[in-house]
Write an enzyme that holds these catalytic residues in place. Structure first.
Site, PDB file in Angstrom:
ATOM      1  N   CYS A 215      42.106  30.540  39.598  1.00  0.00           N
ATOM      2  CA  CYS A 215      40.412  30.455  39.688  1.00  0.00           C
ATOM      3  C   CYS A 215      40.127  29.012  40.252  1.00  0.00           C
ATOM      4  CB  CYS A 215      40.278  30.421  38.129  1.00  0.00           C
ATOM      5  SG  CYS A 215      38.644  29.704  37.537  1.00  0.00           S
ATOM      6  N   GLU A 216      39.009  29.224  41.052  1.00  0.00           N
ATOM      7  CA  GLU A 216      38.411  28.249  41.899  1.00  0.00           C
ATOM      8  C   GLU A 216      37.672  27.252  41.072  1.00  0.00           C
ATOM      9  OE1 GLU A 216      34.335  29.835  43.792  1.00  0.00           O
ATOM     10  OE2 GLU A 216      36.097  30.248  44.880  1.00  0.00           O
ATOM     11  N   HIS A 217      37.468  27.734  39.618  1.00  0.00           N
ATOM     12  CA  HIS A 217      36.645  26.943  38.834  1.00  0.00           C
ATOM     13  C   HIS A 217      37.605  25.728  37.939  1.00  0.00           C
ATOM     14  CE1 HIS A 217      33.331  30.094  38.930  1.00  0.00           C
ATOM     15  NE2 HIS A 217      33.327  29.279  39.761  1.00  0.00           N
ATOM     16  N   HIS A 218      38.701  26.181  37.635  1.00  0.00           N
ATOM     17  CA  HIS A 218      39.505  25.292  36.825  1.00  0.00           C
ATOM     18  C   HIS A 218      41.027  25.099  37.543  1.00  0.00           C
ATOM     19  CE1 HIS A 218      36.557  27.080  34.053  1.00  0.00           C
ATOM     20  NE2 HIS A 218      36.542  25.569  33.608  1.00  0.00           N
TER      21      HIS A 218
ATOM     22  N   GLN B 224      38.087  36.444  40.741  1.00  0.00           N
ATOM     23  CA  GLN B 224      38.390  37.758  40.881  1.00  0.00           C
ATOM     24  C   GLN B 224      37.448  38.502  41.601  1.00  0.00           C
ATOM     25  OE1 GLN B 224      39.908  39.179  37.169  1.00  0.00           O
ATOM     26  NE2 GLN B 224      39.279  41.463  37.585  1.00  0.00           N
TER      27      GLN B 224
ATOM     28  N   HIS C 132      42.651  35.621  32.552  1.00  0.00           N
ATOM     29  CA  HIS C 132      42.430  34.221  32.974  1.00  0.00           C
ATOM     30  C   HIS C 132      42.738  33.354  31.996  1.00  0.00           C
ATOM     31  CE1 HIS C 132      39.410  36.011  36.343  1.00  0.00           C
ATOM     32  NE2 HIS C 132      39.897  37.122  35.844  1.00  0.00           N
TER      33      HIS C 132
ATOM     34  N   CYS D  71      41.859  30.401  31.867  1.00  0.00           N
ATOM     35  CA  CYS D  71      40.832  29.383  31.818  1.00  0.00           C
ATOM     36  C   CYS D  71      40.062  30.103  30.717  1.00  0.00           C
ATOM     37  CB  CYS D  71      39.891  29.230  32.941  1.00  0.00           C
ATOM     38  SG  CYS D  71      39.305  30.837  33.697  1.00  0.00           S
TER      39      CYS D  71
END
Length: 189
Positions: free
Chosen positions: A84-87, A126, A154, A156
């Protein structure tokens, strides 16, 4: 290209920021191991979608015109993972289904799995993985009729924050006839 030396230095800094000693026995080689792992799991970041399409552009043109013959090619349960690019958290136990209607040619089946794998090996969402796979398949096959469905977990969501370990995420990128013909959507289940 991925800068493994810079990754090593940053991992050392993270270990220090966590309050640990990067020179202690168990951590001495950790920055190097993490850099090597990142080089492998983020290999897709080295390529654009177009470059991936060129890499796996192996098609067969032997009278395959799905529009005329009602042909659909579907590959299900392609195992992929991403981060995941956020976490920078692992997206795992992901299964991709890729479908298309041939437009005069078909792609080698192993290439569908390789494309799915390479598109996922990036810092991703995703939803974007499905879009990237569809873009690449469409470029190689010349077909506008492409669908990519992905289901997975995920970390996250499961290991932090809300901590819902059984929550799965499903995404669908539907194009062309897959978007408008509900009978074709049955192939995606």
């Amino acid at each position: 290209m991925i800068d493994t030396k810079a990754i090593e230095e940053h991992i050392k800094g993270i270990l220090v920021a966590l309050g640990d000693d990067p020179e202690r026995e168990g951590l001495k080689d950790t920055p190097k191991r993490v850099a090597k792992m990142y080089e492998e799991v983020f290999a897709g970041m080295n390529y654009t979608n177009h470059e991936i399409a060129e890499m796996f552009d192996k098609t067969f043109e032997d009278g395959f015109d799905g529009a005329d013959f009602g042909q659909v090619v579907v590959m299900k349960d392609i195992d992929i993972f991403s981060y995941c690019e956020h976490h920078i958290a692992l997206m795992y136990d992901m299964k991709a289904t890729v479908a298309y209607i041939p437009n005069g040619k078909v792609i080698g089946l192993s290439k569908i799995a390789r494309i799915s794998d390479m598109a996922a090996r990036r810092l991703q969402l995703q939803e974007r993985i499905g879009k990237d796979i569809a873009d690449i398949i469409s470029e190689i096959t010349g077909s506008e009729d492409v669908a990519v469905c992905i289901e997975g977990y995920h970390s996250c969501v499961s290991a932090r924050g809300i901590k819902k370990e059984n929550a799965r995420t499903f995404t669908a990128e539907l194009r062309g006839k897959f978007k408008t013909d509900s009978s074709l959507q049955l192939y995606l289940k």
